[in-house]
Motif scaffolding. Structure first.
Motif, PDB file in Angstrom:
ATOM      1  N   GLU A 272     -17.257  -2.250  19.317  1.00  9.27           N
ATOM      2  CA  GLU A 272     -17.779  -1.829  18.021  1.00  9.27           C
ATOM      3  C   GLU A 272     -17.294  -0.446  17.609  1.00  9.27           C
ATOM      4  O   GLU A 272     -17.106  -0.169  16.432  1.00  9.27           O
TER       5      GLU A 272
ATOM      6  N   SER B 190     -10.425  -9.499  17.939  1.00 12.54           N
ATOM      7  CA  SER B 190     -10.940  -9.717  16.580  1.00 12.54           C
ATOM      8  C   SER B 190     -12.420 -10.056  16.593  1.00 12.54           C
ATOM      9  O   SER B 190     -13.125  -9.813  15.603  1.00 12.54           O
ATOM     10  N   ASN B 191     -12.915 -10.594  17.694  1.00  6.77           N
ATOM     11  CA  ASN B 191     -14.330 -10.970  17.807  1.00  6.77           C
ATOM     12  C   ASN B 191     -15.236  -9.779  18.072  1.00  6.77           C
ATOM     13  O   ASN B 191     -16.394  -9.750  17.631  1.00  6.77           O
TER      14      ASN B 191
ATOM     15  N   CYS C 246     -13.971  -6.108  18.087  1.00  6.03           N
ATOM     16  CA  CYS C 246     -13.535  -4.796  17.581  1.00  6.03           C
ATOM     17  C   CYS C 246     -13.454  -4.815  16.057  1.00  6.03           C
ATOM     18  O   CYS C 246     -12.372  -4.865  15.472  1.00  6.03           O
ATOM     19  N   HIS C 247     -14.600  -4.735  15.408  1.00  6.59           N
ATOM     20  CA  HIS C 247     -14.662  -4.910  13.963  1.00  6.59           C
ATOM     21  C   HIS C 247     -14.216  -3.681  13.176  1.00  6.59           C
ATOM     22  O   HIS C 247     -13.971  -3.784  11.976  1.00  6.59           O
ATOM     23  N   SER C 248     -14.133  -2.515  13.831  1.00  5.80           N
ATOM     24  CA  SER C 248     -13.744  -1.284  13.128  1.00  5.80           C
ATOM     25  C   SER C 248     -12.333  -0.838  13.491  1.00  5.80           C
ATOM     26  O   SER C 248     -11.927   0.283  13.160  1.00  5.80           O
TER      27      SER C 248
ATOM     28  N   LYS D  85     -10.032 -14.161  14.200  1.00  3.34           N
ATOM     29  CA  LYS D  85     -10.883 -13.909  13.048  1.00  3.34           C
ATOM     30  C   LYS D  85     -10.262 -12.819  12.165  1.00  3.34           C
ATOM     31  O   LYS D  85      -9.515 -11.971  12.652  1.00  3.34           O
TER      32      LYS D  85
ATOM     33  N   MET E 136      -9.543  -9.425  10.362  1.00  2.00           N
ATOM     34  CA  MET E 136      -9.795  -8.023  10.701  1.00  2.00           C
ATOM     35  C   MET E 136      -9.434  -7.182   9.475  1.00  2.00           C
ATOM     36  O   MET E 136      -8.339  -6.615   9.384  1.00  2.00           O
TER      37      MET E 136
END
Length: 450
Positions: A124, A150-151, A153-155, A172, A174
């Motif tokens: 995160e 991608s699941n 590390c959204h930032s 996913k 990004m």
């Protein structure tokens, strides 16, 4: 050391870019020990000596597994981790599977379970991730490192993966990712299509030695800079990037190149052979670098262009077949407004031997003087053979380029110093209006000014 402000010490520790060194340093001071867990970056490289110790029966039991070290560093960190850079050092990247016959996975750094273990802990807060895998262990195992990152590390803003066989199943979107580097990667066309779909905000894309592609397409609206080195010979390459400003493309012999980039201003193109290569008009180009052993044909594929100001031509393998076709007149017939011209050693030698240069007919000579008048600066790399021929060609250039004011000549370092000195003296005496600059060059080394 203990008397320095903690903020300054922490800044120093953050800049080390070596978590193994940081671990050793914390044993030397209580202050360093307490601050070592407050750095937001983890940088860990497996050295060649560590690899050998991990394989030796005498020392392998004393070596902490490389993957375990990363997990421990993450678990002991007292601040959010913003950057994770792990990999093997350069000396290990040259090893091949046949030489090592290594079926272990202790350095398979894109292994799904290992990536998920650390990404789940710190994903995160991550802004940058770099994984340089051990090709001996990764080349025959397909990795899901991209879908896993991608699941979690959204930032993430920057992602780099090297030496891996990638799968995009489950990848996913990004939307935060701005920079992507894939180097020595196995990838299929449909995988590249998935990257286009899931990384819509990419501004910088580096694809270095990406193999397995046949008809690759890059379609990214926000892309501004792209470096693409194709390791195989695809049938076609397509780039659709309306905001692309800088493109460096190196490939073998594509049958077709389609570039839809209305803002492209810097283009570096390197081809082994031009083949049936065609180029559409690029109306915003300011800087163009062409490199090919088939340079004469490649040059002919470019349409007439009046926007290019900085032109570089290089031909590592010029042959005698090209000599009767290639000349400065041909160059400026295509790029009449170039004010700065850089010539590689092969191109310079070929131009010197062109029969149409010093012996040009009157009409052609007048035309050359007319279209070459805008040239103001020349940079050239010389391998001196016959100094008289070199001086004759320089005199020809000075005569045709009436506004030339700056000439930088780099002489190969293997040339006899007496010969080099004679050339310098003759040139300076021959023309005083030009600002002469001199340097030396050699393959694989940095240019030096005299």
């Amino acid at each position: 050391m203990d008397h320095l402000p903690h903020s300054l010490l922490l800044e120093i520790l953050t800049r080390l870019h070596d978590s193994a060194l940081l671990t050793r340093l914390k044993l030397t001071s209580k202050t360093l020990n307490s601050l070592s867990t407050q750095t937001p970056s983890i940088h860990l490289q497996c050295s060649h000596s560590r690899y050998l110790k991990s394989r030796s029966p005498l020392t392998m039991s004393q070596i902490t597994p490389f993957k375990t070290i990363l997990i421990k560093l993450i678990d002991t960190s007292e601040v959010p981790v913003e950057s994770v850079c792990i990999g093997v050092e350069n000396s290990l990247r040259g090893l091949v599977y046949d030489d090592v016959e290594d079926e272990s996975d202790d350095l398979f750094l894109t292994e799904s379970g290992f990536v998920e273990e650390w990404a789940r802990r710190v994903g995160e807060g991550l802004k940058m991730v770099s994984v340089c895998d051990f090709w001996v262990q990764s080349c025959w195992r397909r990795s899901r490192v991209l879908p896993i990152i991608s699941n979690y590390c959204h930032s993430l803003l920057e992602l780099e993966v090297k030496n891996a066989w990638l799968s995009v199943d489950g990848l996913k979107p990004m939307p935060m990712l701005r920079k992507l580097t894939l180097e020595f990667i196995r990838l299929d066309d449909e995988d590249l299509d998935k990257l286009n779909e899931c990384f819509p905000a990419l501004q910088v894309l580096n694809l270095i030695g990406v193999g397995g592609l046949t008809d690759p397409k890059i379609h990214l609206f926000n892309l501004k800079a792209c470096q693409w080195t194709v390791s195989n010979a695809p049938l076609s390459l397509t780039i659709c990037a309306p905001n692309l400003a800088s493109l460096e493309l190196k490939c073998a012999k594509p049958r077709k190149l389609s570039i839809d980039a209305p803002l492209l201003s810097h283009f570096h193109l390197s081809l082994e052979r031009a083949g049936q290569f065609k180029v559409e008009e690029l109306k915003t180009l300011k800087t163009l670098h062409l490199e090919s052993s088939d340079l004469c044909y490649l040059l002919c594929t470019f349409p007439y262009n009046t926007t290019i100001q900085n032109l570089t031509l290089d031909s590592p393998k010029c042959g005698p077949v090209e000599m009767t076709k290639f000349s400065l007149l041909k160059v400026f017939s295509v790029f009449p407004n170039a004010s700065s011209l850089t010539l590689g050693s092969g191109v310079w030698s070929e131009l010197m031997m062109c029969p149409s240069a010093p012996l040009a007919p009157v009409a052609e000579s007048l035309r050359a003087r007319s279209i070459m008048k805008g040239l103001k600066q020349i940079t050239a790399y010389l391998v001196l053979g016959d100094i008289d021929i070199t001086l004759s060609f320089i005199s020809y250039v000075l005569g045709k380029c009436s506004n030339l004011s700056d000439m930088a000549l780099f002489i190969h370092r293997d040339v006899d110093s007496g010969v080099a000195s004679s050339l310098i003296s003759s040139c300076v005496t021959q023309c005083s209006r030009v600002r002469w600059r001199w340097g030396t060059w050699k393959e694989g080394t940095k240019d030096c000014w005299i």
